[in-house]
Design an enzyme around this catalytic site. Structure first.
Site, mmCIF file in Angstrom:
data_model
loop_
_atom_site.group_PDB
_atom_site.id
_atom_site.type_symbol
_atom_site.label_atom_id
_atom_site.label_comp_id
_atom_site.label_asym_id
_atom_site.label_seq_id
_atom_site.Cartn_x
_atom_site.Cartn_y
_atom_site.Cartn_z
ATOM 1 N N HIS A 200 7.208 38.200 31.867
ATOM 2 C CA HIS A 200 5.942 38.624 31.118
ATOM 3 C C HIS A 200 5.259 39.909 31.772
ATOM 4 C CE1 HIS A 200 6.483 34.612 29.427
ATOM 5 N NE2 HIS A 200 5.888 35.180 28.451
ATOM 6 N N ARG A 307 0.336 36.171 22.022
ATOM 7 C CA ARG A 307 0.220 35.340 23.101
ATOM 8 C C ARG A 307 -1.233 35.298 23.661
ATOM 9 N NH1 ARG A 307 5.246 38.787 24.432
ATOM 10 N NH2 ARG A 307 6.863 37.193 24.730
ATOM 11 N N ARG A 343 0.062 32.060 18.614
ATOM 12 C CA ARG A 343 0.607 30.936 19.257
ATOM 13 C C ARG A 343 -0.355 30.370 20.251
ATOM 14 N NH1 ARG A 343 5.065 32.423 23.661
ATOM 15 N NH2 ARG A 343 3.357 33.143 25.010
ATOM 16 N N GLU A 442 12.699 27.266 21.349
ATOM 17 C CA GLU A 442 12.874 28.081 22.717
ATOM 18 C C GLU A 442 13.532 26.952 23.532
ATOM 19 O OE1 GLU A 442 9.510 29.987 23.996
ATOM 20 O OE2 GLU A 442 8.205 28.238 23.587
ATOM 21 N N ASN A 465 13.660 34.376 24.595
ATOM 22 C CA ASN A 465 13.261 34.553 26.170
ATOM 23 C C ASN A 465 13.679 33.218 26.808
ATOM 24 O OD1 ASN A 465 12.719 37.107 25.336
ATOM 25 N ND2 ASN A 465 10.505 36.769 25.250
ATOM 26 N N ASP A 466 12.941 32.201 26.361
ATOM 27 C CA ASP A 466 13.320 30.980 26.959
ATOM 28 C C ASP A 466 14.574 30.213 26.697
ATOM 29 O OD1 ASP A 466 10.930 30.632 28.878
ATOM 30 O OD2 ASP A 466 9.755 30.448 27.131
ATOM 31 N N ARG A 476 14.685 33.356 34.102
ATOM 32 C CA ARG A 476 14.523 34.730 33.363
ATOM 33 C C ARG A 476 13.923 35.795 34.289
ATOM 34 N NH1 ARG A 476 9.932 33.299 28.670
ATOM 35 N NH2 ARG A 476 9.175 35.450 28.999
ATOM 36 N N CYS A 513 11.034 35.728 18.026
ATOM 37 C CA CYS A 513 10.011 36.542 18.507
ATOM 38 C C CYS A 513 10.251 36.982 20.063
ATOM 39 C CB CYS A 513 8.487 36.016 18.347
ATOM 40 S SG CYS A 513 8.464 34.415 19.188
HETATM 41 C C1 PEP Z 1 10.239 33.511 24.145
HETATM 42 O O1 PEP Z 1 10.126 32.592 24.846
HETATM 43 O O2 PEP Z 1 11.042 33.926 23.676
HETATM 44 C C2 PEP Z 1 9.130 34.091 23.680
HETATM 45 C C3 PEP Z 1 8.649 34.803 22.908
HETATM 46 O O3 PEP Z 1 7.595 33.543 24.304
HETATM 47 P P1 PEP Z 1 7.482 34.058 25.843
HETATM 48 O O4 PEP Z 1 8.066 35.213 26.071
HETATM 49 O O5 PEP Z 1 5.876 34.176 25.989
HETATM 50 O O6 PEP Z 1 7.628 32.662 26.653
HETATM 51 MG MG MG Z 2 8.856 31.259 25.706
#
Ligand code: PEP
Ligand code: MG
Length: 591
Positions: A200, A307, A343, A442, A465-466, A476, A513
């Site tokens: 993040h 976010r 979100r 996710e 991402n998750d 990650r 996203c």
């Molecule tokens: C993701 O997990 O792809 C996502 C967009 O949320 P975050 O990166 O905030 O976990």
């Molecule tokens: Mg996520």
């Protein structure tokens, strides 16, 4: 590009996470002392506390050995030997025995016992008038803060006052909460030893448009305060003492970039539509109201992911319903008629809230986070859902729930949403009764249950991402295994396809996203897999848009068919990259 060795430069190579080039004085951020929680532990759980201590010592040992290995590679064995003293501290039998005793006698948690012991030990060493022992007190402090970080599952915090003049920040780690507070004026760029593209902190850097490089291993120990450096956020380099030649070459690169950005800016008001007419909604991921300007400037069609965690961090108590309502409403009003997808609170993983006193967990990414937290912490969830419903009167607001793992959570969240609508109705407070609610996909279980989920919400947004981290079991944030974090892994490609297909069968749309959406090399693949919306970092919208406008769905679908049959993630990546490059060669001509 530069040939550093010949020029007396020192080059550190990491992962490029936020584009841009900067040059200036370095400020190295050092760790601050940690606040250690103390609590009573029932007799039956004392053994587990001792095991936690042993585990933390083991982890610390591995970390120090790794630092030592790197130092001996980069410098020499003599420099690396300074870490022998650190290792000795870890192996000291008095340490283990004394802390174990403290845990058992006082019936307290491991970090509190360890902290008590370490403070006493250091004070004793410091009090003895012997330079050798005083030096050991310093080693001890270094090691103890590492052990405490490991015990508390936390990343280090920093101590320095913020910079008062523009400089490049270098740190072992910069948690997202600290990145969020960086002054844009005085932060030319930043670089950290740890991190990855989807941490993040990296995402935040892209939103703030601050050039950044992460995963520099142990550079923060080698770069000094006041050094002059050049940070290359395209190539992932930090160059200390850059030569005139290097500065000249980078000057040319910057000019090329600026002229490309000017050209891309001309697309600002044009839609993201392929050559054969398929329109993709191209929106932006943001973290705070201040990102609004960037959304507009880069021509995004609204916000695909807000976010909201950043409204909750760096403060003493959670924001009230009214406060949240004002933020959501302002955002929605400013971007009308484009949608704004809010979100709900997704704390956990690398996003922590100090005022909520969250328990320390062994696996925070698998723990009590996001929707799991909100479904229990009803007051927090209620305030947020009511605020979003109220902002919905602007008519362009949608909400989405993070980390949905199956039907139960989605149904519970939806039931609460209905309950709060009823409350607002009774209180005569205006809201949007038809507000669309979506589920983030996710977690692999959600992708596999996508048909059932799709019948209970109005859209999907893939949080890749998750999704990648959970389907490949690759943390990650861990730069050590970053090479295994593969967005085009055949398993991930199939999960994306399953999700998009399930959405379409149920008559709802499916977006994405995660950071995958911000990589133009993957745009052809994502289009071919059937996504209707992509939400990217605001600054990457123009590139992705330019590419979409030069692609044909026919080619993208062929690519996706190939990918769904292919056994190699690398091959899928290469094909998607090749299609992107052949459609828009100018976009990829850089560094
Ligand atoms: C993701 O997990 O792809 C996502 C967009 O949320 P975050 O990166 O905030 O976990
Ligand atoms: Mg996520």
């Amino acid at each position: 590009m530069p040939d550093p060795q010949q020029r007396g430069e020192r080059v550190y190579k990491g992962i490029a996470v936020s584009a841009g080039i900067c040059h200036g004085k370095v400020m190295v951020l050092r760790r601050a002392p940690v606040e250690v929680p103390q609590y009573q532990v029932p007799e039956a759980e004392l053994l587990a506390q001792v095991q936690r201590l042993q585990q933390a010592l083991l982890e610390t040992r591995q970390q120090i050995l790794e630092v030592q290995r790197q130092v001996s590679q980069a410098l020499n064995a003599k420099d690396a030997s300074i870490f022998d003293a650190h290792l000795l501290v870890l192996e000291d039998p008095t340490l283990i025995e004394s802390v174990t005793q403290l845990i058992q006698q006082k019936k307290i948690n491991a970090e509190a016992a360890f902290h008590e012991f370490a403070e006493k030990y250091q004070a004793t060493l410091r009090a003895i008038n012997d330079p050798y022992l005083q030096e050991r007190a310093t080693d001890m402090r270094d090691v103890t803060s590492r052990i405490l970080d490991n015990l508390m599952g936390r990343r280090p915090q920093h101590d320095q006052p913020p910079p008062t003049e523009p400089c490049i920040l270098i740190a072992e780690d910069l948690p997202p909460s600290e990145v969020a507070l960086l002054s844009r004026k005085n932060t030319l760029g930043f670089a950290t030893d740890v991190g990855s593209r989807t941490s993040h902190s990296a995402i935040m850097a892209r939103s703030l448009e601050i050039p950044a490089v992460v995963g520099l291993q142990s550079a923060s120990q080698k770069i000094q305060n006041g050094d002059i450096a050049l940070l290359d956020g395209y190539g992932g380099l930090v160059i200390v003492n850059p030569s005139e030649q290097t500065l000249f070459e980078y000057g040319k690169l910057t000019q090329r970039r600026v002229s490309m950005e000017d050209k891309l800016h001309e697309l600002q008001f044009l839609p993201a539509v392929t050559l054969d007419g398929k329109e993709i909604v191209l929106s932006a991921n943001i973290e705070q109201l201040g990102d609004l300007e960037a959304v507009r400037f880069h021509g995004a069609e609204g916000v695909g992911l807000f976010r909201t965690e950043y409204l909750f961090i760096n403060r003493e108590s959670p924001p009230t319903e009214e406060e949240q309502f004002q933020v959501y409403r302002q955002l929605a009003a400013a971007l009308k008629p484009h949608p704004v997808i809010i979100r709900t609170l997704d704390l956990g993983g690398d996003k922590f809230l100090s005022h909520l006193k969250l328990p320390v967990e062994m696996n925070p990414f698998l723990g009590w986070r996001a929707i799991r937290f909100c479904l229990e912490e009803r007051e927090i969830f209620r305030a947020q859902l009511r605020a979003i419903l109220r902002a919905g009167t602007e008519q362009n607001v949608k909400l989405m729930y993070p980390m949905i793992s199956g039907l139960g959570e989605l149904e519970q969240a939806n039931a609460l949403l209905e309950e709060y609508k009823e409350e607002l109705r009774k209180e005569n407070i205006p809201f949007d009764p038809n507000l669309h609610a979506g589920a983030m996909i996710e977690i692999p279980s959600a992708a596999l249950a996508a048909d059932a989920l799709a019948r209970r919400c109005q859209f999907f947004s893939l949080g890749t991402n998750d999704l990648i981290q959970y389907s490949l079991a690759v943390d990650r944030l861990n730069e050590k295994i970053a090479h295994l974090y593969q967005p085009t892994h055949p398993a991930v490609v199939r999960l994306i396809k399953m999700t998009a297909d399930a959405a379409h069968r149920a008559g709802i749309w499916c977006g994405l996203c995660g950071e995958m959406g911000s990589d133009p090399a993957l745009t052809p693949l994502l289009l071919g897999l059937g996504l209707d919306e992509l939400s990217t970092a605001p600054s990457l919208v123009p590139q992705v848009k330019a590419l979409i406008r030069l692609l044909k769905m026919q080619d993208a679908r062929k690519l996706a068919d190939f990918a769904l049959d292919c056994e190699s993630g690398q091959e899928i990546l290469a094909r998607s990259q090749a299609l992107a490059r052949s459609a828009a060669p100018g976009l990829f001509a850089d560094a």
